[in-house]
Design a protein around this motif. Sequence first.
Motif, PDB file in Angstrom:
ATOM      1  N   ASP A  76      11.016   3.702  24.381  1.00 25.52           N
ATOM      2  CA  ASP A  76      12.412   3.924  23.983  1.00 25.52           C
ATOM      3  C   ASP A  76      13.137   2.623  23.627  1.00 25.52           C
ATOM      4  O   ASP A  76      14.337   2.617  23.367  1.00 25.52           O
ATOM      5  N   GLY A  77      12.420   1.486  23.619  1.00 24.80           N
ATOM      6  CA  GLY A  77      13.022   0.217  23.243  1.00 24.80           C
ATOM      7  C   GLY A  77      13.525  -0.612  24.406  1.00 24.80           C
ATOM      8  O   GLY A  77      13.959  -1.739  24.216  1.00 24.80           O
ATOM      9  N   THR A  78      13.470  -0.093  25.611  1.00 28.41           N
ATOM     10  CA  THR A  78      13.889  -0.883  26.764  1.00 28.41           C
ATOM     11  C   THR A  78      12.723  -1.749  27.221  1.00 28.41           C
ATOM     12  O   THR A  78      11.560  -1.457  26.949  1.00 28.41           O
TER      13      THR A  78
END
Length: 113
Positions: A45-47
Amino acid sequence: MAKAAEILEIPATITERGQTTVPAAIRKMLALGKRDHVVFRGMADGTVMIAKKNAEAEGADPVIGKFLAFLAGDMAAEPRRIRPVSPDLVARGAALVTGVDVDLDDALPDDEA
């Protein structure tokens, strides 16, 4: 009802060399000291998560571990075989690194992709 976990968010800047400083609050939270290692885990999710690297849990070389265990056992079983390093060997080693300057705080060269 359980309290939601707090998230600590601290902004940081990425340098032209792709480096950043781990903020003091995060270093304290992770009990990080000089020369400690961290791992970054990127999520779909990009984290990104950062964690203190545990050498044993993070793929430490099993051969080195076994070799060091062998040495420790051998030294315990045969302590009379332990000899000091000779001054000549120390001098030869010192000669190999004469003029070699290493600053562990220097920036690393850019990664090549």
